[in-house]
Write an enzyme that holds these catalytic residues in place. Structure first.
Site, mmCIF file in Angstrom:
data_model
loop_
_atom_site.group_PDB
_atom_site.id
_atom_site.type_symbol
_atom_site.label_atom_id
_atom_site.label_comp_id
_atom_site.label_asym_id
_atom_site.label_seq_id
_atom_site.Cartn_x
_atom_site.Cartn_y
_atom_site.Cartn_z
ATOM 1 N N SER A 73 45.834 41.633 39.371
ATOM 2 C CA SER A 73 45.526 40.231 39.677
ATOM 3 C C SER A 73 44.029 40.011 39.837
ATOM 4 C CB SER A 73 46.239 39.800 40.966
ATOM 5 O OG SER A 73 47.634 39.852 40.815
ATOM 6 N N THR A 99 41.246 45.912 47.245
ATOM 7 C CA THR A 99 40.118 45.582 46.386
ATOM 8 C C THR A 99 38.891 45.063 47.126
ATOM 9 O OG1 THR A 99 40.663 43.300 45.796
ATOM 10 C CG2 THR A 99 41.722 45.005 44.523
ATOM 11 N N ASP A 101 51.187 49.143 41.059
ATOM 12 C CA ASP A 101 51.014 47.822 40.450
ATOM 13 C C ASP A 101 51.929 47.651 39.234
ATOM 14 O OD1 ASP A 101 49.317 46.618 42.197
ATOM 15 O OD2 ASP A 101 47.512 46.825 40.986
ATOM 16 N N THR A 158 38.753 48.479 42.972
ATOM 17 C CA THR A 158 39.917 48.677 43.838
ATOM 18 C C THR A 158 40.422 50.114 43.873
ATOM 19 O OG1 THR A 158 42.193 47.885 44.237
ATOM 20 C CG2 THR A 158 41.504 48.136 41.948
ATOM 21 N N GLU A 190 47.304 53.080 42.402
ATOM 22 C CA GLU A 190 47.368 51.992 41.425
ATOM 23 C C GLU A 190 48.676 51.918 40.659
ATOM 24 O OE1 GLU A 190 45.443 49.011 41.530
ATOM 25 O OE2 GLU A 190 44.057 50.653 41.861
#
Length: 623
Positions: free
Chosen positions: A503, A437, A477, A455, A474
């Site tokens: 986050s 990110t 995550d 990100t 991604e």
């Protein structure tokens, strides 16, 4: 008017009473020319390209009067500065900054990824969700191997399997329609010019290219980032990216449709599905159907008592991003729990660092917050908040009850609470690696401000390059395992169309009494983002530091396990004191990339104070 340099503040002075040092902006200012209808236009000029550092470089802090932009690379900051100088809004500047970041800092963010953006027009805050989504063909077993066990992190990351539907460009397009002033196409011009004419490879990009074990396996990325000898391009190499420029020209002309439909979309899908060992399931339909979302910002009060640092009692409203991000909830829980402990009135130590006593309370509060995060937080379109409202996790009485669990000895691993007598139907998610990110903070001359964290997830994302940009990873995550050992489902498991938990913690803070913006902040850093952001809020608003001084403080955290301290930044006595309290302490690199802008006064005038992380290449610019 270029900002004027002032003397370095003493560490005990506060942003409201002192100006930080201002680095004179040697970069070229924007030229403006009226358009046919009299509206301002942007005439971008490529600036000189100073080389930053990939290590730790002291930064003095900045102060400006009218507007300010803070971003992770000088070229990106300058693009935003030129937009603001030309009369653009904070939103206009953010678009220019993001497009340049995707070129000069491709390891962290770009048009192949997603973003969360908080925008304030006065005291009205809006949250724009450009988070990636799982493909329609994805299943909860996406990351399970043939034996039913979850894949290792990079085993899942590298290739097409981890690529989610990108959302950053479509989200920025929506936000620009509502808050932009300059023409969309002009905002892509800085990145287009830099891509066509070239930019210098920075020390940080060179270092990360050298350290990465997977990127060079992709033929497209290898040809772009590495020399014929297989070594990363040297620092200062002028790197051109005509394919990226071509894609941006199409987006400038046709908007996000140029990315989400047609030949670029097909190229993305072909790249994902044709990976030789780890193909994914992304489709052109996924790209075409993607829609950003506007969500209600997650705002809550933070009341601070008078403390030993000499600060009087004060009240703020902290606004952050709601789920699928866990950032605002976790930051708010940590700070709220601390407010019910002796830490609330503690000062920094005589050495200017957080004391062992304060760190004990902070890391215990962190364990409690991360236990709740692991159990409850996921995409709200798929998972219900406890008691139907995410603010239940920030309820003052609940946080007070959580604070009562903190004793003189570390709990080592905390258990989740239950803020609303809620029947829990999920299992807690095991902690997983999170990376990547970049963060952007901007205030403009029109009364607008924003905080955007953006990100592609891991360093260089999925290591898949197409049309001059990298694709995200991604989907990692999500929880790799969809269920706990007892069969109980995990809230943040993979499901079609779902947005993975994040986050990221873009944050805007307002004075509770006046409603006036006092701060924009955020950071990269995976799960550590929560702690980097909380540290900066505590440093500026709790201890009265300038944003640069707060960012410079050593990093610290707990993810509901060991207490983590930034290596070689704390005295041995602090480490031993934490161990005496029963904590497992690990000292390691904690590389934040904080950007922050705060409002303050000096000599009877109001200024914007800016700070950029010495651990990365970012700078602040403004007038």
């Amino acid at each position: 008017m270029q900002p004027t340099a002032f003397a370095r503040p003493h560490p005990s002075l506060r942003p409201a009473s002192v100006l930080g040092v201002v680095v004179s902006a040697a970069l070229l200012a924007a030229c403006t020319a009226p358009s046919k209808d009299g509206a301002p236009t942007l005439a971008y000029q490529i600036p000189a390209q100073p080389e930053g550092s990939s290590g730790y470089t002291e930064k003095p802090g900045w102060a400006t009067e009218k507007f300010a932009v803070a971003a992770a690379n000088p070229l990106a900051t300058d693009a935003g500065y030129q937009v603001l100088k030309a009369g653009g809004t904070a939103m206009d500047a953010a678009i220019a900054v993001q497009m340049v970041l995707g070129l000069v800092e491709p390891q962290s963010s770009g048009i192949g990824g997603g973003a969360f953006l908080l925008h304030a027009a006065g005291s009205k805050v809006e949250a724009y969700d450009g988070r990636e989504t799982a493909p329609a063909a994805a299943t909860e077993n996406l990351f399970l191997k043939a034996d039913g066990k979850p894949m290792a992190f990079h085993e899942a990351v590298v290739g097409g399997r981890s690529v989610g539907t990108p959302g950053a460009v479509r989200m920025l397009e929506l936000a620009h329609q509502e808050h932009g002033k300059l023409p969309w196409a002009s905002l892509l011009e800085p990145a287009i010019q830099l891509a066509e004419q070239g930019f210098k490879v920075s020390p940080r990009l060179h270092t990360l290219l050298g350290n990465d074990k997977f990127l060079s396996a992709d033929p497209v990325a290898r040809a772009y980032f590495y020399g014929a000898d297989g070594k990363p391009l040297p620092v200062g190499t002028v790197l051109k990216n005509p394919e990226y420029a071509q894609v941006l020209r199409a987006i400038a002309k046709d908007g996000s449709k140029a990315l989400h439909e047609g030949p670029v979309a097909q190229a993305i899908v072909d790249k994902v599905r044709s990976h030789p060992t780890n193909p994914g399931v992304l489709s052109v339909q996924d790209l075409a159907r993607y829609q950003p979302q506007k969500r209600a910002a997650l705002c809550h009060d933070w009341n601070l008592p008078a403390n030993a640092q000499g600060m009087t009692a004060r009240s703020y409203q902290i606004c952050g991003f709601p789920p699928p991000s866990s950032g605002a909830i976790a930051v708010g829980q940590i700070l709220g729990i601390l407010g019910h402990t002796p830490a609330a009135t503690m000062a920094l130590g005589p050495d200017g660092l957080p004391t062992a006593d304060w760190l004990h309370f902070y890391t215990e509060a962190s364990r409690l917050a991360f236990a709740d995060r692991a159990l409850y937080v996921a995409d709200p379109d798929f998972v219900q908040a406890p008691g139907g409202n995410w603010l239940n996790l920030l309820d003052n009485r609940y946080l007070q009850s959580r604070a009562q669990l903190i004793g003189q000895q570390s709990m080592k691993v905390a258990q989740a609470g239950n803020p609303a007598a809620y029947k829990v139907s999920h299992a807690p998610m095991p902690e997983q690696i999170e990376y990547g990110t970049s963060h952007i903070s901007i205030v403009d001359a029109h009364g607008n401000a924003l905080a955007m964290t953006t990100t592609i997830e891991d360093q260089f994302g999925s290591r898949q390059m197409v049309k001059g940009f990298l694709l995200n990873n991604e989907l990692t995550d999500f929880s790799m395992a969809p269920k706990a050992a007892d069969g109980q489902p995990i809230a943040n498991r993979v499901q079609p169309g779902k947005r993975p938990r994040s986050s990221m913690a873009p944050t805007l803070v307002f004075d509770k009494a006046t409603g006036q913006l006092v701060m924009s902040a955020g950071s990269p850093g995976g799960a550590q983002i929560i702690h980097y952001t909380a540290k900066t809020l505590q440093g500026v608003l709790g201890w009265g530091l300038t944003p640069q001084q707060a960012i410079n403080l050593p990093n610290f955290s707990s993810l509901n396990g060991p207490s983590l301290l930034e290596a070689q930044r704390f005295p041995a006595t602090t480490v031993e004191a934490l161990k005496t309290r029963g904590a497992e302490v690990k000292e390691q690199e904690l590389t934040s990339g904080l950007q922050a802008i705060t409002r303050g006064t000096a000599h009877g005038k109001t200024f914007w104070f800016g700070g950029a992380d010495p651990r990365r290449e970012g700078v602040v610019m403004g007038d």
